[in-house]
Structure formats: C-alpha cells, structure tokens
Design a protein around this motif. Structure first.
Motif, mmCIF file in Angstrom:
data_model
loop_
_atom_site.group_PDB
_atom_site.id
_atom_site.type_symbol
_atom_site.label_atom_id
_atom_site.label_comp_id
_atom_site.label_asym_id
_atom_site.label_seq_id
_atom_site.Cartn_x
_atom_site.Cartn_y
_atom_site.Cartn_z
ATOM 1 N N LEU A 35 0.826 -1.219 0.000
ATOM 2 C CA LEU A 35 0.000 0.000 0.000
ATOM 3 C C LEU A 35 0.857 1.266 0.000
ATOM 4 N N LEU A 36 1.963 1.224 0.720
ATOM 5 C CA LEU A 36 2.850 2.400 0.706
ATOM 6 C C LEU A 36 3.449 2.587 -0.687
ATOM 7 N N ALA A 37 3.791 1.468 -1.321
ATOM 8 C CA ALA A 37 4.318 1.561 -2.690
ATOM 9 C C ALA A 37 3.260 2.091 -3.651
ATOM 10 N N MET A 38 2.013 1.711 -3.415
ATOM 11 C CA MET A 38 0.923 2.232 -4.249
ATOM 12 C C MET A 38 0.817 3.754 -4.089
ATOM 13 N N ALA A 39 0.948 4.216 -2.861
ATOM 14 C CA ALA A 39 0.901 5.668 -2.615
ATOM 15 C C ALA A 39 2.052 6.362 -3.339
ATOM 16 N N ASP A 40 3.245 5.791 -3.224
ATOM 17 C CA ASP A 40 4.408 6.379 -3.899
ATOM 18 C C ASP A 40 4.209 6.404 -5.414
ATOM 19 N N ALA A 41 3.712 5.305 -5.955
ATOM 20 C CA ALA A 41 3.538 5.221 -7.411
ATOM 21 C C ALA A 41 2.536 6.272 -7.887
ATOM 22 N N LEU A 42 1.501 6.475 -7.097
ATOM 23 C CA LEU A 42 0.491 7.460 -7.474
ATOM 24 C C LEU A 42 1.089 8.867 -7.487
ATOM 25 N N GLN A 43 1.877 9.165 -6.460
ATOM 26 C CA GLN A 43 2.541 10.475 -6.422
ATOM 27 C C GLN A 43 3.491 10.616 -7.606
ATOM 28 N N ALA A 44 4.254 9.552 -7.870
ATOM 29 C CA ALA A 44 5.251 9.610 -8.949
ATOM 30 C C ALA A 44 4.577 9.842 -10.304
ATOM 31 N N GLN A 45 3.357 9.288 -10.455
ATOM 32 C CA GLN A 45 2.692 9.424 -11.750
ATOM 33 C C GLN A 45 1.595 10.480 -11.715
ATOM 34 N N SER A 46 1.721 11.382 -10.786
ATOM 35 C CA SER A 46 0.718 12.433 -10.602
ATOM 36 C C SER A 46 0.454 13.206 -11.905
ATOM 37 N N ALA A 47 1.529 13.544 -12.635
ATOM 38 C CA ALA A 47 1.357 14.334 -13.865
ATOM 39 C C ALA A 47 0.493 13.580 -14.877
ATOM 40 N N THR A 48 0.761 12.288 -15.048
ATOM 41 C CA THR A 48 -0.027 11.478 -15.982
ATOM 42 C C THR A 48 -1.489 11.404 -15.542
ATOM 43 N N VAL A 49 -1.681 11.236 -14.248
ATOM 44 C CA VAL A 49 -3.044 11.152 -13.717
ATOM 45 C C VAL A 49 -3.785 12.468 -13.958
ATOM 46 N N LEU A 50 -3.115 13.583 -13.719
ATOM 47 C CA LEU A 50 -3.772 14.888 -13.899
ATOM 48 C C LEU A 50 -4.088 15.152 -15.366
ATOM 49 N N GLU A 51 -3.183 14.692 -16.234
ATOM 50 C CA GLU A 51 -3.417 14.832 -17.670
ATOM 51 C C GLU A 51 -4.674 14.045 -18.085
ATOM 52 N N ALA A 52 -4.761 12.824 -17.595
ATOM 53 C CA ALA A 52 -5.935 12.000 -17.907
ATOM 54 C C ALA A 52 -7.197 12.651 -17.346
ATOM 55 N N ASN A 53 -7.094 13.178 -16.144
ATOM 56 C CA ASN A 53 -8.244 13.833 -15.525
ATOM 57 C C ASN A 53 -8.683 15.065 -16.320
ATOM 58 N N ALA A 54 -7.710 15.790 -16.872
ATOM 59 C CA ALA A 54 -8.055 16.958 -17.684
ATOM 60 C C ALA A 54 -8.898 16.533 -18.880
ATOM 61 N N LYS A 55 -8.556 15.375 -19.455
ATOM 62 C CA LYS A 55 -9.345 14.839 -20.569
ATOM 63 C C LYS A 55 -10.786 14.572 -20.129
ATOM 64 N N ASP A 56 -10.930 13.899 -18.984
ATOM 65 C CA ASP A 56 -12.272 13.615 -18.461
ATOM 66 C C ASP A 56 -13.042 14.904 -18.202
ATOM 67 N N MET A 57 -12.365 15.891 -17.622
ATOM 68 C CA MET A 57 -13.035 17.166 -17.299
ATOM 69 C C MET A 57 -13.519 17.849 -18.576
ATOM 70 N N HIS A 58 -12.647 17.833 -19.583
ATOM 71 C CA HIS A 58 -12.982 18.437 -20.858
ATOM 72 C C HIS A 58 -14.223 17.781 -21.466
ATOM 73 N N LEU A 59 -14.234 16.444 -21.487
ATOM 74 C CA LEU A 59 -15.381 15.709 -22.040
ATOM 75 C C LEU A 59 -16.641 15.963 -21.223
ATOM 76 N N ALA A 60 -16.477 16.029 -19.918
ATOM 77 C CA ALA A 60 -17.635 16.238 -19.046
ATOM 78 C C ALA A 60 -18.235 17.619 -19.287
ATOM 79 N N GLU A 61 -17.362 18.604 -19.384
ATOM 80 C CA GLU A 61 -17.864 19.962 -19.641
ATOM 81 C C GLU A 61 -18.578 20.021 -20.991
ATOM 82 N N ALA A 62 -17.988 19.332 -21.974
ATOM 83 C CA ALA A 62 -18.614 19.308 -23.301
ATOM 84 C C ALA A 62 -20.004 18.676 -23.240
ATOM 85 N N LYS A 63 -20.163 17.710 -22.284
ATOM 86 C CA LYS A 63 -21.468 17.060 -22.138
ATOM 87 C C LYS A 63 -22.421 17.905 -21.296
#
Lengths: 428, 428
Positions: A35-63
């Motif tokens: 679980l600690l490694a999962m937390a670290d991995a999430l932090q390490a890939q924060s930029a990728t996660v935020l990029e993906a989230n921006a895509k979702d936000m964009h699509l949601a707003e469009a809807k």
C-alpha cells in the motif's frame, strides 16, 4: 451470452480471483509495503493522472456536466496528494485477516477457533469520484481481497491512469495486476454480467446515487451490501437539555447538508416544543435552513411551509428540514419506523430510561444518545477508514471498514478425534 | 402482480415484520419461557400433529414417495418428543441479542459500542422434514426475529398442525401469531413473491436439495445464505500418522455417508500412498465403500474403477469415495481449489508447518487438522444448535447458530458532542 464483451469480463474476473488467492496469503507487513508503494507510485505518476483527468473534465464539460458533479470528478495536485495520504492511512490500519475472534476447547479435546479470512473478490460499483478507485482498492487489498472496480464512464481516463500507477506497485511486489482489475468497458451490459458472476464475485458494493444502487440491487445475482439513503432523525425528548439539543440540530443539519449522515427530520416532544422550536427556527434560520412543519409546528411557527408525507420520506441533502411535534417517545418511534431508512437516529434526552428505550426500540444501523448524527462515519466511529455505510441488515450494518471485508470461519485442531469411535479402525 | 395470492403473502409478511418488532424487544427470560411453552404445546397437541402427519404420509405414499424421502416426512410419538426436546435445548442457548461485542471511548469522549440486534424477518425455505418447522422457528425467535416458514407441500398438514400448536404458546405469551408465519399456499409463484419482498424479508435461508437451493438463489432478490453441497476432502500428508488418518477416513466416509460433512474425496501424498492406500481400501471395503481411483491409485489397487472429473466434483452422499494420489501439498491444495465446495477440508499430518500451510491456503468454511470432517456441525463446534451450514462467504461461513441470525450495529453515547464545534449555537 458469449459475445467477446461478456467473455472478457468473465475472463478478467477469473484472473482477479486467482490473484486474490495470492493477496489472501500476504502477511500484514507485505500488505503494508504494497500500500505504501501504491501511494508512492500514485505520487510519482501524478502528472499522468492529472493529464488523464483533464481529458475527463474536458469531455464532461462538453457534455454539459457542471457544479457539484463536475467538482467530484476534478483532480488537482492537492487531491492526488490527499489520495496518496489516505493510502498511507489504510496501510496503518490493523490487519483483520487471521485475527482469532473466539477460541474454545470442546469436551472431546478439539480446539475450535473462529478466524477472519478475506471475502475473496469484491466488485465496487461507483460513480464519478476518481479517489474511490484508490481508496476502495487499498481497503479491499488490505483485507486480503481482490477487487474489481467499475467506476463511472465520466472518470474513465482518470481511473485508468490511477489504476496503471497502482499496478506498477503491485507488480513490483509480485502481486498480479489482476488483483486490482479496472473494468474499462463502460456498457451497462458488462456491468450486469459482472453482477451476475455468482461463481466468482463474493460481494458487490455499490456507492453512489439511489439510481445506481437500485440498478445494482435489481440486476445483481451476487450478494450486495447497499446503502440507499440516510433519512436521519433527531428526536428531542421532553427531558432534553435544550442547549445541547440545539447544538446537535445545527451540527446535524447545517454543518454539511449534502452527506448521508446529515439530519433530515426533527421530531420534538410536545411538552418541550414551545421552548425548543422557536429557538431551533432562529438558529437554523441564521444558517439559511428552510423548515417544513406539521400542523402543530405551524401553530407555533406560522410562517413555515407545511410538511407532507413526501417531506418525511425525503433525503433532502440540502438546507431543508422537516419538523414534526409528537405526543411522546412511542409516537417518535412509530414515525421513525415508518419513514426511516435504517441509517442513523439520534435522541437528545437527559432521562436514562428514555434513552435506553430509544436505543432498544430503534433498529437502525447507528443509534445515538446526545451526539451528532454527523459522527455516523467509519473514521469517527473508530474504523480508521470506510468503504461505505451499510443499511442492509446482514454481514455489516452501519459504517464498513476493513473488517467488514472479511468473514469468520472455523479452524479446528485435533489429535485424531472421530465422531463415532465405535466405527474406527485402530483404537488407542 | 396484484392477484389475491400475492397480496396475501405480502400482507402476511408485513404482519410478520410487525410481530418481529415485538419479538426483538423480548428479554432473554421471556424468550426462554416462550420456547418452553412452545415445547409444552407441541407435546400437548401431539395427537393432532400425528393425525395430520398420517394424512401427509398417506398422500405421499399415494404419490409414490418412498424410502428416505418418506422416512424424513414421518413423525411418531418419539420424534415429536425429540422436537420438543430440541426446543428445550434452544431455550437454553445464550441469547445473542444485546451482546456488546466491542466497546471503545473515542478521543472526543464518545462511547461507541457494537451491539448485536436481530436481523428482522427470516424466510426459511425447506423440504419434507416437519421438524424444521419447530427447530427453525425456535432458533429464529430466540435470536429475536420473526420467521416465515415455507416448507415442502408433502408436509403441509404436519407443518400446519405444528405451527398451530406453537401459535397457542405465542398467543399465551402476548406474541402475535404472525411472528411465526407458515406459508400454506404451496405454489412456486408465491414462493417467488416471498423471495422478492426486499422491503420486508431480511434474509432467506434455503435448506434442502441442490435443486431447491438453486431455485431460491435464482429467484431471490432478498439476501440468501446458502449451502449448495459438501464435497469434503481428506488430505493424507506424507507426514501423517497412518492409524490416525485411517480413523478419520473411516469415520468421515462410513459413519453417516448421507450427510453434507461426510468425506467425498481422499487425496494421498505419493510418498505415503503405498503404505496407506491398501490399508484404507481394506478398512473401507469391510464397510462396503466403493473406491474410484486416479491412474496412480489404480496401479496400487488395480481392481478399482477409474475416477474421472465427475467423480472429483461429486457429492455422492453414498458409500462411494474418489481417491487421488498427489505429488505434494500444493497439488492437494490445487485439487481442492478446483473441485471443492468451500464446506469442510481435513488434513492428517504430524508436521506443524504443513498443517499451518494447509490451514492458511484453504478457503473453506471449516478447515481441520487431525479431526474428522463429521465434526463440521453447529452442535459439535459449540454453537448449541444449527440453522444451516453456510458456504456463502458473507455474514456467516460454516455452521450457523443463533448468533448468525443477528448482526452488529453501533450504539453511540455522548454528552452533546458535535462534529463542527465552530458551528454550534451554545458553547460551554
């Protein structure tokens, strides 16, 4: 029945079940590291996660999605850090697996233990919040289970990125990625197929609006633990401390009206109504709460809108409160029995006998004496973390933590005992 | 949807729910008196019950029912006395309701207790044995529940007479007869309607053959705890005490082959097979047990029939045993994982590490080291009485006693605590 899609969810679920067997055998230290490694991995890939989230936000707003719904979907660096922090919290919970809850030696010398084991494979069905992907996965894994996550389609890119990050940690710790399976097919047919895999899925937990939960309950053939809604009551008894009751009322209704443990209905004993209700109306009025009253309430507070049957049954999740004057405790109990949702009920009283009677007669998951309904929460009640609040009176009732993702089984140790000694081959 | 029939089962169930509320509030002494009165009433009306049973037997014989099925239906004075005696036993069980399982004071001073409450309304679906009518009713009532009994149509006269006797005791103790509701409409449609009363029935427990249990599982929308079958395994490890293992084998297979905790498959470590298997074959042969063996087993015991996939999956409930030689513990575990039914598995070994590994890896409801599978029973494992054996890994797993008919909920006591003190009206 045998389209590619349904084959694929079954195949995925089977892989999850195999992986769950590996998770079930991890010891506490290994699960914590994971679980600690999962937390670290999430932090390490924060930029990728935020990029993906921006895509979702964009699509949601469009809807045309907006407001609270859009806000639930949104991630930012702070929210990703908060998700990682909650993985740390879950990693520090006591491990429920292997706990011996009872131990007895039978007259024939058999040692009988009840020991907690994981449930197996848990399917989480949820809506737009991407944090559930990490939170639910962590709690299921900590309790030794495999987890199949079926989130809302609006969060699909975010969830996929989060799951990918978590998978790197799983694989680094020798746990197959399938232990945390994200369903990426957004179709309802696939969700239904998942909910009917009775030979693979041990439990489905829906989290979200009433529509989603009813859909799951209707289509599932696997066991479901659900929480429809929280129509929480505060009963202000004749023997209540008025100042205390006012505090419970304001905290319960106004501190966060959009959550399931907020108050929806106030019941007041007629003998205290004249003292209590005007002060309650003033305090709530200052907090923009709209009151809707029964006839007797409106005789005291004539400006109120009337409350009808629909009000008593409503989970407003808003700054609205239904108010009813009752003749006595039994009338309050009858009201709660009729309109309650088995979630949380509160009594304000200084009379011990009345409190005891209320506790005994109320069948809800959480019953409180002189405490705010807002404490009806896994963290506040000492569970450390919460995967949901069950109003299903089976297995778990009320806030569910890691322990609710396990079950007790029997471990029996003997020295060759048999049930019919006369039938055996070799007598000692 | 609104025929008289379905209205009637819904109406009956609603009456049961109201009555259940009264049962839920009975204290232990009152429930004990009630159960003892039920036993007395049954004895007092023994003649009427036997007369009704004679009618059922007559109709069953006319329908061509015979053998074990007919025997299960049959009552005689001794059997009625045995039913009354088992009511006495249940009356003397510890009362699970109100038991505080955990107690904690939170940092903010809130007292949080977990307290057992009844489930509510339990529907028992069963087949020909009329004793279940009294046994199940007693256990459900002792755990504070209402019970809806839907027995087999062959036993309808017997069940009606038993229920009528029990009702006289309920009414004498101020408990509405509806607390014990017998469904007298034998149609499958009514059973399905009952199984879909999600707002009334808290749990359905089917007891009977696999066909009945599958029918219930398929049609129920209410939660179901089921026990499909017991494909119980004995694994004789390389480090087994051979005499001890032989005793477990003979007791497990031959002492009562028709029950769910009888052994169905024997797995033997290859290093001990040459020593163990010929003695096992001899001992079982003397008890008319037919062995069916894997290829390697048949090299040692060439007269055996071969065992195939169907044998490994079979719950014979008969004097037949499948036998397989395995390379090691892991192969035994893989076999059990593939063919097991999550009921009961036994290892015979003197090696502590091997025993530990077996216990940890086996996911079944009951796992035993050096003890006979025939102890997998509520009475033998200390539950006092048993309403069934769950192989559903949720709520209850393994033999279910009175406690399994309750659930833990939260009781919180405070002194006016609120979650957001800054929002309250009156500060102390």
């Amino acid at each position: 029945m045998s389209t590619d899609r349904t084959d694929s969810i079954r195949t995925q679920a089977l892989a999850c079940r195999d992986a769950a067997q590996i998770v079930a055998e991890l010891d506490t230290a290994a699960k914590r590291q994971l679980l600690l490694a999962m937390a670290d991995a999430l932090q390490a890939q924060s930029a990728t996660v935020l990029e993906a989230n921006a895509k979702d936000m964009h699509l949601a707003e469009a809807k045309g999605i907006q407001g609270a719904l859009l806000d639930r979907l949104r991630l930012d660096p702070e929210r990703v850090t908060a998700i990682a922090a909650s993985l740390h919290e879950v990693a520090n919970l006591p491990d429920p697996v292997g706990v011996v809850t009872r131990r007895e030696t039978r007259p024939n010398g058999l040692s009988v233990e009840r020991v907690r084991v994981p449930l197996g494979v848990i399917a989480m069905i949820y809506e737009a919040r991407p944090n559930v992907t990490a939170d639910a996965a962590a709690l299921c894994l900590m309790a030794g289970n495999g987890v199949i996550l079926r989130g809302g389609s609006e969060a699909l890119h975010s969830n996929t990125a989060i799951a990918a990050a978590l998978h790197t940690a799983l694989q680094a710790h020798g746990v197959p990625a399938a232990a945390l399976t994200l369903v990426t097919d957004p179709s309802r047919e696939t969700m239904i197929e998942l909910l009917q895999l009775t030979d693979i899925v041990d439990l489905a937990i829906p989290r979200g609006g009433e529509g989603l939960i009813r859909f799951v309950a209707e289509h599932a053939r696997v066991p479901v633990i659900k929480h429809y809604k929280g129509v929480c009551h505060l009963y202000v008894d004749r023997a209540a401390d008025i100042a205390l009751a006012l505090n419970l009322l304001v905290d319960g209704k106004a501190s966060r009206p959009g959550v399931c443990n907020a108050l929806e209905t106030l019941l007041v004993h007629r003998d205290i109504a004249t003292d209590f209700l005007p002060r309650a109306a003033a305090a709530l009025g200052r907090r923009q709460v709209e009151l809707r009253g029964c006839e007797r309430t409106r005789m005291l507070l004539p400006t109120l809108k009337p409350a009808d049957e629909a009000d008593y049954a409503a989970e407003y999740l808003d700054l609205i409160l239904a108010v009813r004057i009752v003749d006595d405790l039994e009338s309050a109990l009858a009201h709660i029995r009729r309109y309650g949702s088995d979630h949380t009920e509160v009594i304000a009283t200084e009379d011990e006998d009345t409190a005891r009677r209320f506790v005994r007669a109320i069948r809800s998951a959480v019953v409180m004496v002189n405490a705010s309904s807002r404490f009806s929460d896994g963290g506040e009640l000492g569970l450390g973390a919460e995967i949901g609040i069950s109003t299903t009176r089976l297995h778990a009732y009320g806030p569910m933590g890691a322990e609710a993702l396990t079950v007790e089984r029997f471990v029996v140790r003997g020295a060759g005992q048999v049930r019919h000694p006369q039938s055996v081959v070799v007598q000692e």
